[in-house]
Design a protein around this motif. Structure first.
Motif, PDB file in Angstrom:
ATOM      1  N   TRP A   9     -15.137   3.884  34.981  1.00 48.50           N
ATOM      2  CA  TRP A   9     -16.582   4.697  35.266  1.00 48.50           C
ATOM      3  C   TRP A   9     -17.714   4.119  34.799  1.00 48.50           C
ATOM      4  N   PRO A  10     -18.308   2.890  35.208  1.00 41.71           N
ATOM      5  CA  PRO A  10     -19.501   2.535  34.861  1.00 41.71           C
ATOM      6  C   PRO A  10     -20.715   3.211  34.921  1.00 41.71           C
ATOM      7  N   ALA A  11     -21.094   4.219  35.571  1.00 43.53           N
ATOM      8  CA  ALA A  11     -22.212   4.872  35.799  1.00 43.53           C
ATOM      9  C   ALA A  11     -22.622   5.453  34.218  1.00 43.53           C
ATOM     10  N   PRO A  12     -23.982   4.820  33.853  1.00 44.79           N
ATOM     11  CA  PRO A  12     -24.397   5.159  32.712  1.00 44.79           C
ATOM     12  C   PRO A  12     -24.677   6.743  32.474  1.00 44.79           C
ATOM     13  N   LEU A  13     -24.600   7.447  31.410  1.00 47.46           N
ATOM     14  CA  LEU A  13     -24.955   8.796  31.290  1.00 47.46           C
ATOM     15  C   LEU A  13     -26.264   9.094  31.366  1.00 47.46           C
ATOM     16  N   GLY A  14     -26.674  10.283  31.576  1.00 44.40           N
ATOM     17  CA  GLY A  14     -28.205  10.783  31.659  1.00 44.40           C
ATOM     18  C   GLY A  14     -28.778  10.387  30.508  1.00 44.40           C
ATOM     19  N   ALA A  15     -30.169   9.926  30.307  1.00 48.99           N
ATOM     20  CA  ALA A  15     -30.841   9.684  29.343  1.00 48.99           C
ATOM     21  C   ALA A  15     -30.962  10.777  28.199  1.00 48.99           C
ATOM     22  N   ALA A  16     -31.132  12.050  28.918  1.00 44.70           N
ATOM     23  CA  ALA A  16     -31.148  13.251  27.765  1.00 44.70           C
ATOM     24  C   ALA A  16     -29.886  13.416  27.057  1.00 44.70           C
ATOM     25  N   ALA A  17     -28.869  13.096  27.568  1.00 44.49           N
ATOM     26  CA  ALA A  17     -27.535  13.251  26.847  1.00 44.49           C
ATOM     27  C   ALA A  17     -27.340  11.983  25.752  1.00 44.49           C
ATOM     28  N   LEU A  18     -28.024  11.262  25.591  1.00 43.45           N
ATOM     29  CA  LEU A  18     -27.784  10.276  24.615  1.00 43.45           C
ATOM     30  C   LEU A  18     -28.969  10.015  23.698  1.00 43.45           C
ATOM     31  N   PRO A  19     -28.953   9.611  22.576  1.00 45.41           N
ATOM     32  CA  PRO A  19     -29.811   9.125  21.528  1.00 45.41           C
ATOM     33  C   PRO A  19     -30.401   7.887  22.249  1.00 45.41           C
ATOM     34  N   PRO A  20     -31.759   7.250  21.967  1.00 44.54           N
ATOM     35  CA  PRO A  20     -32.166   6.084  22.491  1.00 44.54           C
ATOM     36  C   PRO A  20     -31.233   4.771  21.892  1.00 44.54           C
ATOM     37  N   LEU A  21     -30.853   3.989  22.759  1.00 46.87           N
ATOM     38  CA  LEU A  21     -30.409   2.621  22.448  1.00 46.87           C
ATOM     39  C   LEU A  21     -31.332   1.808  21.887  1.00 46.87           C
ATOM     40  N   PRO A  22     -30.878   0.828  20.960  1.00 48.96           N
ATOM     41  CA  PRO A  22     -31.705  -0.229  20.500  1.00 48.96           C
ATOM     42  C   PRO A  22     -32.133  -1.190  21.774  1.00 48.96           C
ATOM     43  N   ALA A  23     -33.129  -1.831  21.731  1.00 46.07           N
ATOM     44  CA  ALA A  23     -33.476  -2.743  22.962  1.00 46.07           C
ATOM     45  C   ALA A  23     -32.406  -3.622  23.200  1.00 46.07           C
ATOM     46  N   TRP A  24     -31.870  -4.168  21.976  1.00 47.82           N
ATOM     47  CA  TRP A  24     -31.008  -5.205  22.426  1.00 47.82           C
ATOM     48  C   TRP A  24     -29.508  -4.648  22.889  1.00 47.82           C
ATOM     49  N   ALA A  25     -29.405  -3.533  23.054  1.00 45.22           N
ATOM     50  CA  ALA A  25     -28.075  -2.962  23.354  1.00 45.22           C
ATOM     51  C   ALA A  25     -27.942  -2.632  24.804  1.00 45.22           C
ATOM     52  N   ASP A  26     -26.775  -2.807  25.786  1.00 43.99           N
ATOM     53  CA  ASP A  26     -26.636  -2.172  26.931  1.00 43.99           C
ATOM     54  C   ASP A  26     -25.463  -1.264  26.697  1.00 43.99           C
ATOM     55  N   GLU A  27     -24.960  -0.806  28.047  1.00 46.99           N
ATOM     56  CA  GLU A  27     -23.947   0.140  28.220  1.00 46.99           C
ATOM     57  C   GLU A  27     -22.667  -0.338  27.547  1.00 46.99           C
ATOM     58  N   ASP A  28     -22.351  -1.463  27.250  1.00 44.96           N
ATOM     59  CA  ASP A  28     -21.104  -2.040  26.797  1.00 44.96           C
ATOM     60  C   ASP A  28     -21.230  -2.257  25.364  1.00 44.96           C
ATOM     61  N   THR A  29     -22.432  -2.128  24.773  1.00 43.36           N
ATOM     62  CA  THR A  29     -22.545  -2.408  23.251  1.00 43.36           C
ATOM     63  C   THR A  29     -22.125  -1.261  22.331  1.00 43.36           C
ATOM     64  N   PRO A  30     -21.399  -1.498  21.568  1.00 44.52           N
ATOM     65  CA  PRO A  30     -20.760  -0.466  20.782  1.00 44.52           C
ATOM     66  C   PRO A  30     -21.840   0.049  19.620  1.00 44.52           C
TER      67      PRO A  30
END
Length: 159
Positions: A9-30
């Motif tokens: 299920w690669p669809a990213p979650l809504g932006a409101a549901a997550l804290p902001p990711l660092p600029a270097w991170a993508d959806e696969d970055t732990p």
């Protein structure tokens, strides 16, 4: 599941549901610790640990050994929860669904590679046919390799 593995299920979650990711991170970055991932997924941290043990989700690990979850991992956790609660699928069934989705993803990727290679060969064949019609060579372009073939003569035959 983390790293370069293709998830079901690669669809990213809504932006409101997550804290902001660092600029270097993508959806696969732990990047999320277990407590944050559990909160976002709407589960208890112990549930995430048990899902890790049975292989439903495989989070990345920090240098100290702590689990780190990616956005994709959290999407899988939410889908596990949905399949379990809404569709009544047991954990063994969910694990099999995830395995099959990964296989489908890998096969889809391979099909795209083979299709692209076939397109290149067709284009080469068409170019060779055009060259042949124009008086050029009637052979397909040779594929260059670094292969070495060792030839050993057999015993001489006497006639």
């Amino acid at each position: 599941m983390s790293g370069n593995e293709r998830g079901p299920w690669p669809a990213p979650l809504g932006a409101a549901a997550l804290p902001p990711l660092p600029a270097w991170a993508d959806e696969d970055t732990p990047v999320f610790v277990i407590s944050v991932a559990a909160q976002i997924a709407g589960m208890h941290a112990q549930t995430l640990r048990s899902y890790d043990r049975i292989g439903l989700v495989t989070p990345g690990r920090a240098s100290g050994g702590g689990r780190r979850y990616s956005v994709r991992d959290i999407a899988v956790l939410r889908e596990v929860q949905r399949l379990s609660q809404e569709d009544g699928v047991n954990l063994a069934g969910i694990k099999r669904i995830i395995e099959l989705e990964r296989e489908v993803g890998a096969l889809t990727d391979r099909l795209a590679e083979v299709t692209e290679e076939l397109s290149r060969w067709r284009a080469a064949a068409e170019q060779a046919a055009r060259n042949s019609a124009d008086g050029g060579s009637d052979r397909l372009p040779a594929r260059r390799t670094q292969s070495v073939v060792v030839w050993q003569p057999g015993p001489r035959r006497r006639d």
